[in-house]
Design an enzyme around this catalytic site. Structure first.
Site, PDB file in Angstrom:
ATOM      1  N   HIS A 100       0.855  -1.196   0.000  1.00  0.00           N
ATOM      2  CA  HIS A 100       0.000   0.000   0.000  1.00  0.00           C
ATOM      3  C   HIS A 100       0.885   1.238   0.000  1.00  0.00           C
ATOM      4  O   HIS A 100       1.961   1.255   0.595  1.00  0.00           O
ATOM      5  CB  HIS A 100      -0.918   0.003   1.220  1.00  0.00           C
ATOM      6  CG  HIS A 100      -1.936   1.095   1.167  1.00  0.00           C
ATOM      7  ND1 HIS A 100      -1.650   2.391   1.512  1.00  0.00           N
ATOM      8  CD2 HIS A 100      -3.231   1.089   0.765  1.00  0.00           C
ATOM      9  CE1 HIS A 100      -2.736   3.133   1.332  1.00  0.00           C
ATOM     10  NE2 HIS A 100      -3.708   2.375   0.889  1.00  0.00           N
ATOM     11  N   GLU A 172      -4.296   1.894  -7.038  1.00  0.00           N
ATOM     12  CA  GLU A 172      -4.670   2.972  -6.136  1.00  0.00           C
ATOM     13  C   GLU A 172      -3.767   4.177  -6.392  1.00  0.00           C
ATOM     14  O   GLU A 172      -2.673   4.268  -5.806  1.00  0.00           O
ATOM     15  CB  GLU A 172      -4.511   2.516  -4.684  1.00  0.00           C
ATOM     16  CG  GLU A 172      -5.312   1.275  -4.358  1.00  0.00           C
ATOM     17  CD  GLU A 172      -5.636   1.186  -2.879  1.00  0.00           C
ATOM     18  OE1 GLU A 172      -6.815   1.078  -2.556  1.00  0.00           O
ATOM     19  OE2 GLU A 172      -4.706   1.260  -2.059  1.00  0.00           O
TER      20      GLU A 172
HETATM   21  P1  PGA Z   1      -9.692   5.712   0.893  1.00  0.00           P
HETATM   22  O1  PGA Z   1      -8.510   4.663   1.062  1.00  0.00           O
HETATM   23  O2  PGA Z   1     -10.883   4.968   0.339  1.00  0.00           O
HETATM   24  O3  PGA Z   1      -9.952   6.207   2.294  1.00  0.00           O
HETATM   25  O4  PGA Z   1      -9.217   6.773  -0.027  1.00  0.00           O
HETATM   26  C1  PGA Z   1      -8.282   3.749   0.040  1.00  0.00           C
HETATM   27  C2  PGA Z   1      -7.053   2.933   0.300  1.00  0.00           C
HETATM   28  O5  PGA Z   1      -6.080   3.455   0.840  1.00  0.00           O
HETATM   29  O6  PGA Z   1      -7.037   1.758  -0.045  1.00  0.00           O
END
Ligand code: PGA
Length: 280
Positions: A100, A172
């Site tokens: 992540h 992401e």
């Molecule tokens: P968020 O986080 O939906 O709060 O933007 C997404 C993530 O970090 O996977």
């Protein structure tokens, strides 16, 4: 496109650094009180402190998969503060989130450590959920696709094609994540999802388990994101931290899941692995 899905839609949340044991129990009880729409593969990634207690609260035959937000590549040893894949599995994880952007930015995670962790996860029979995504400056320079391609190629570099076919990928974009995130538009997301689809299809010799999108996903944009044919699910943070928000999203996704197409397969905790036996 969404109505012709012939695979389950993956919709899951990472709680990140949130929830006491009592708060975790409340979430789980609320989630268990509603039917999980068929055609949706639900997953929840609690913090390690709550994983085992959440595991014991979710019935064995529940379709809800559990996972962890990170784990170390080494099987055991002198790694203060770390948790191994083996320990994560023992505590109830089926999935392991790897790479992540918050771990890359704040905890020194690199493409190489992501690759090692992906290989370790597979060796223990866990499903790696590999996160990739570009920073804003890279996108602004037009380099998003090249950046994600390299991240992905390195992340998958220690896996055999049959193993790659079992992974989950989450795209992401860093600029779209969290409190200061700017929700991405479908025009920004779709070309990267297409690129990811190409890269993993070549690497795996076929499709991977699923490619998800994450970053400020909410009931406002979920339908639009899922209109992209290369997007097989959602990885959600803030909008799903309350069970009511998560349940609302699941309901919204239900008609988009292709349930009724007759081909959806919901995975159970005993997942179909064709690769390395667990090293336990
Ligand atoms: P968020 O986080 O939906 O709060 O933007 C997404 C993530 O970090 O996977």
């Amino acid at each position: 496109m969404t109505s012709s899905r012939n695979r389950p839609l993956w919709v899951g949340t990472s709680w990140k650094m949130n929830k006491t044991l009592a708060e975790a129990a409340t979430f789980v009880d609320e989630l268990l009180a509603v039917p999980i729409p068929s055609g949706i593969q639900v997953f929840v990634l609690p913090p390690y402190t709550a994983l085992a207690s959440v595991r014991s609260r979710v019935p064995e035959d529940s379709p809800i998969l559990l996972g962890a937000q990170n784990a170390h590549w080494a099987p055991e040893g002198s790694w203060t503060g770390e948790i191994s894949m083996r320990m994560a599995k023992d505590a109830g994880a089926t999935l392991i989130e790897i790479g992540h952007s918050e771990r890359r930015e704040h905890f020194g995670e690199t493409d190489r450590t992501v690759a090692r962790k992906a290989a370790a996860a597979v060796a223990y029979g866990l499903i790696p959920l590999i996160c990739v995504g570009e920073p804003l400056a890279v996108r602004d320079e037009g380099g998003a696709e090249d950046f994600v391609r390299v991240q992905l190629q390195i992340a998958l570099s220690e896996l055999a094609p049959a193993e790659i076919s079992q992974v989950l990928i989450a795209y992401e974009p860093i600029w779209a994540i969290g409190e200061h995130g700017i929700p991405a538009t479908i025009d920004q997301v779709a070309p990267v999802m297409a690129l990811i689809s190409d890269v993993v299809t070549v690497a795996a010799g076929g499709p991977v388990r699923a490619v998800l999108y994450g970053g400020s996903v909410s009931t406002q944009n979920a339908r639009e994101v899922l209109s992209d044919p290369n997007t097989h699910g959602l990885f959600v943070g803030r909008a799903a931290w309350q069970a009511s928000g998560f349940i609302e999203l699941l309901k919204l996704c239900a008609p988009l899941s292709g349930a009724g197409a007759g081909q959806s397969t919901i995975y159970s905790r005993t997942l179909p692995w064709t690769t390395t036996a667990a090293l336990l």
